[in-house]
Design an enzyme around this catalytic site. Structure first.
Site: not given
Length: 349
Positions: A38, A248
């Site tokens: 999955k 940042y």
């Protein structure tokens, strides 16, 4: 359409993948060993994983949704595919067309599947204490499954990665269902459950994490091999001086002159902010390059140590040993794998 090579790639080790499955199959004893593929094969590419494991002898595969099932057609001869999230009303057309079985997990899903008629085969999930998906053990014993053609009766361990009394409670509750339904097989153990010993194997095991190099329990150490190695190109090399900040919010300020490599990698690629501030890194040959400043959406800065030769366009290895990266970043090994984004090229060796 013009083919544009990606500046990010996953180097995938097919031999390690099949080694891991064979080791897990050996630990499963007489039980068959399947594979959870999955989330696009835990981020590695479900089709590539399925092809290699089917060629190695795996016959039972598990996905989460019918869209994932459809993407894997056609199946390899002799293999079986189960859809773990069962069957919604919207799934019925696919479920009645594709050669895959729903894993029914509620009384409503059971009623919906019965209404399809013709005794179509299915799997069933029973809840033995995780309180996620599955019908109650009492309902299974009271006849809720009567009339179904059940290939595999399943449950799922909540705490198999720990030495927890819940494991034995779940095993005992599931074992009590043996012979009480018409299911052909019973399946309980995931990767960690396989390591708990033969009492947890039943007829079929369903490993996921350990197939892809994850260390589900201590028993995996030294036996499970790494499968994925992220590699990224350097976009720019730049020199900064003492007092310059990086990234940042200027969370890092250089105390001395440094050389930086700016790489084409960020949280949009699954390399999350948990790797910021020196918790993540990369390798060039014998040299280790630490992350400085904050990881941003598409870019990360690394400190290039003295003696390390790296330039624009060079490929570098991201430090991605799963248990080590998990401890450093605070992310689970599952998140590290399944979060790998779609911008990576994927190349099996």
């Amino acid at each position: 359409m013009i083919a544009i090579p990606s500046p990010l790639r996953l180097r995938l080790d097919g031999a390690a993948l099949t080694h891991n499955w064979r080791w897990l199959a050996a630990q499963s004893g007489s039980a068959a060993c399947g594979a959870a593929i999955k989330a696009d094969g835990y981020g590695l590419g479900a089709r590539g994983v399925m092809d290699r494991l089917a060629n190695a002898g795996c016959r039972d595969f598990f996905v989460a949704t019918w869209a994932e099932a459809a993407a894997l057609m056609p199946l390899h001869p002799g293999t079986m595919l189960s859809v773990l999230h069962g069957v919604r009303g919207d799934d019925m057309a696919a479920a009645l067309t594709l050669p895959a079985r729903p894993v029914l997990s509620s009384l409503d899903q059971i009623a919906r599947w019965r209404s399809a008629g013709a005794g179509r085969p299915c799997d069933v999930m029973v809840d033995t204490g995780m309180n996620r998906l599955g019908i109650a053990v009492a309902d299974a014993l009271a006849g809720a499954l009567d009339g179904l053609t059940i290939e595999t009766l399943m449950s799922h361990l909540a705490s198999a990665d720990q030495n927890n009394a819940q494991n034995e409670r779940q095993r005992a509750a599931f074992s009590a269902l043996a012979g009480q339904t018409r299911a052909r097989r019973m399946s309980l153990a995931n990767s960690a459950g396989i390591c708990l010993g033969p009492d947890y194997a039943f007829d079929l095991t369903r490993p996921g994490l350990a197939l892809y190099g994850g260390i589900a329990r201590g028993e995996c150490v030294g036996n499970i091999r790494a499968v994925v190695q992220p590699q990224v190109q350097v976009l720019q090399v730049r020199d900064i001086v003492a007092g310059d900040s990086v990234g940042y919010n200027a969370t890092f300020t250089a105390a001395a002159p440094l050389r930086l490599a700016i790489i084409n990698l960020g949280y949009a690629d699954g390399y999350l902010r948990g790797f910021s501030g020196g918790r993540g890194g990369a390798r060039v040959g014998e040299h280790e390059l630490a992350v400085v400043g904050r990881v941003s959406m598409d870019l990360t800065a690394l400190v290039v140590p003295d003696g390390c030769s790296v330039g624009e366009g060079d490929w570098i290895d991201i430090a991605y040993d799963l248990p080590t990266a998990s401890a450093a970043s605070g992310l689970s090994q599952y998140e590290l794998l399944t979060g790998l984004g779609q911008r990576y090229g994927r190349a099996w060796a």
